[in-house]
Design a protein around this motif. Sequence first.
Motif, short mmCIF file in Angstrom:
data_model
loop_
_atom_site.label_atom_id
_atom_site.label_comp_id
_atom_site.label_asym_id
_atom_site.label_seq_id
_atom_site.Cartn_x
_atom_site.Cartn_y
_atom_site.Cartn_z
N VAL A 6 32.55 43.19 44.12
CA VAL A 6 33.33 43.35 45.34
C VAL A 6 33.31 42.01 46.06
CG1 VAL A 6 33.58 44.54 47.54
CG2 VAL A 6 32.80 45.81 45.52
N ILE A 7 34.48 41.41 46.22
CA ILE A 7 34.59 40.11 46.88
C ILE A 7 35.17 40.31 48.28
CG2 ILE A 7 35.66 37.83 46.79
CD1 ILE A 7 35.85 38.16 43.75
N GLY A 8 34.37 39.97 49.28
CA GLY A 8 34.76 40.22 50.66
C GLY A 8 33.97 41.40 51.18
N LEU A 9 33.02 41.13 52.07
CA LEU A 9 32.10 42.19 52.49
C LEU A 9 32.26 42.58 53.96
CD1 LEU A 9 28.97 40.89 50.55
CD2 LEU A 9 30.54 42.72 49.87
N GLY A 10 33.52 42.69 54.36
CA GLY A 10 33.82 43.24 55.69
C GLY A 10 33.62 44.75 55.64
N ARG A 11 34.21 45.46 56.57
CA ARG A 11 34.00 46.92 56.62
C ARG A 11 34.45 47.61 55.34
NH1 ARG A 11 36.80 48.89 62.04
NH2 ARG A 11 38.30 47.33 61.32
N PHE A 12 35.62 47.25 54.86
CA PHE A 12 36.14 47.87 53.63
C PHE A 12 35.27 47.51 52.43
CE2 PHE A 12 39.02 47.61 49.89
CZ PHE A 12 39.32 48.95 49.78
N GLY A 13 34.95 46.24 52.30
CA GLY A 13 34.13 45.79 51.18
C GLY A 13 32.75 46.43 51.17
N VAL A 69 37.06 44.13 39.35
CA VAL A 69 36.79 43.29 40.52
C VAL A 69 37.68 43.77 41.66
CG1 VAL A 69 36.96 40.98 41.52
CG2 VAL A 69 36.07 41.27 39.21
N ILE A 70 37.07 44.01 42.80
CA ILE A 70 37.80 44.45 43.99
C ILE A 70 37.84 43.28 44.97
CG2 ILE A 70 37.83 46.08 45.92
CD1 ILE A 70 35.98 47.81 43.84
N VAL A 71 39.02 42.76 45.22
CA VAL A 71 39.19 41.65 46.17
C VAL A 71 39.45 42.27 47.54
CG1 VAL A 71 40.48 39.57 46.76
CG2 VAL A 71 40.10 40.17 44.35
N ALA A 72 38.41 42.32 48.36
CA ALA A 72 38.49 43.00 49.66
C ALA A 72 38.48 42.01 50.81
CB ALA A 72 37.32 43.98 49.79
N ILE A 73 38.92 40.80 50.54
CA ILE A 73 38.97 39.77 51.58
C ILE A 73 39.93 40.20 52.68
CG2 ILE A 73 39.59 37.37 52.08
CD1 ILE A 73 38.73 36.71 49.19
N GLY A 74 39.51 40.03 53.93
CA GLY A 74 40.29 40.53 55.05
C GLY A 74 41.38 39.62 55.56
N LYS A 75 41.12 38.94 56.66
CA LYS A 75 42.18 38.21 57.36
C LYS A 75 42.62 36.92 56.68
CE LYS A 75 40.77 40.05 61.86
NZ LYS A 75 40.30 39.72 63.22
N ASP A 76 41.80 36.35 55.84
CA ASP A 76 42.16 35.09 55.18
C ASP A 76 43.07 35.39 53.98
OD1 ASP A 76 42.35 32.62 53.98
OD2 ASP A 76 40.24 32.11 54.28
N ILE A 77 44.35 35.49 54.25
CA ILE A 77 45.32 35.87 53.22
C ILE A 77 45.37 34.84 52.09
CG2 ILE A 77 47.78 36.25 52.76
CD1 ILE A 77 48.00 37.54 55.49
N LYS A 78 45.27 33.56 52.43
CA LYS A 78 45.30 32.51 51.42
C LYS A 78 44.14 32.68 50.44
CE LYS A 78 45.19 27.48 50.82
NZ LYS A 78 45.12 26.17 51.51
N ALA A 79 42.93 32.94 50.97
CA ALA A 79 41.75 33.14 50.12
C ALA A 79 41.90 34.39 49.28
CB ALA A 79 40.50 33.22 50.98
N SER A 80 42.50 35.42 49.86
CA SER A 80 42.73 36.68 49.14
C SER A 80 43.62 36.45 47.92
CB SER A 80 43.38 37.69 50.09
OG SER A 80 43.95 38.77 49.39
N ILE A 81 44.72 35.74 48.14
CA ILE A 81 45.68 35.50 47.05
C ILE A 81 45.08 34.58 45.99
CG2 ILE A 81 47.90 34.45 46.49
CD1 ILE A 81 48.81 35.38 49.33
N LEU A 82 44.46 33.48 46.42
CA LEU A 82 43.89 32.53 45.47
C LEU A 82 42.77 33.16 44.65
CD1 LEU A 82 43.88 29.75 44.29
CD2 LEU A 82 42.46 28.95 46.19
#
Length: 214
Positions: A6-13, A69-82
Amino acid sequence: MKQYAVIGLGRFGRSMVQTLREMGCDVLGIDSNEDRVEAVVDIATHAVQADTTDEETLKELGIRNFDIVIVAIGKDIKASILTTVLVKELGVKLVIAKALSDLHGKVLERVGADRVVYPEREMAIRVAHNIESGNVLDYIELSRDHSIVEVKAKPEYYEKTLAKLDFRARYGISIMAIKRENGDIIVGPGGETVIMSKDIIVAMGTKDKLRMIE
């Protein structure tokens, strides 16, 4: 056993990590923020601080060895896509990515995400269905047209078999499971299965058809 990252450990992650661990899965939690990593150290199988927009970092983490792999990155859309692009290019078979908007979701699909989820939207849909019909316990949107709904059995169903109720012919929906009051679950119930009071019906079909039993 499948290996998850799980990549991105905000609330959803964090919720994904915790739920998968409760299901007995091995989960690697990854985030660029140290505090978020520390928050899941006692939950995840492993947790690391890393920049997942760097290909070499992902290789060092052995990301290609994970089944999902779950890409759960939040507000950083660029990082999410890359991150989604890199993870897919490194050979991960199933990549699930969280989207913040329709446009974000379309981009994620185009760069290789196998499935895109909209947590806020899906939660709103569940809440709306629950408010509109107190009979609905859970609601999962499978596609634009099809869903799975979990509803309390109506009194008019009590003591009748599925064959007699004939949901497929009457409503055009399929009954996937029946949950009993004592916790028993009948998966793929046959026509002889009798609906009892306090049963919970898990049904799948088009949204307009499902409304008939909601």
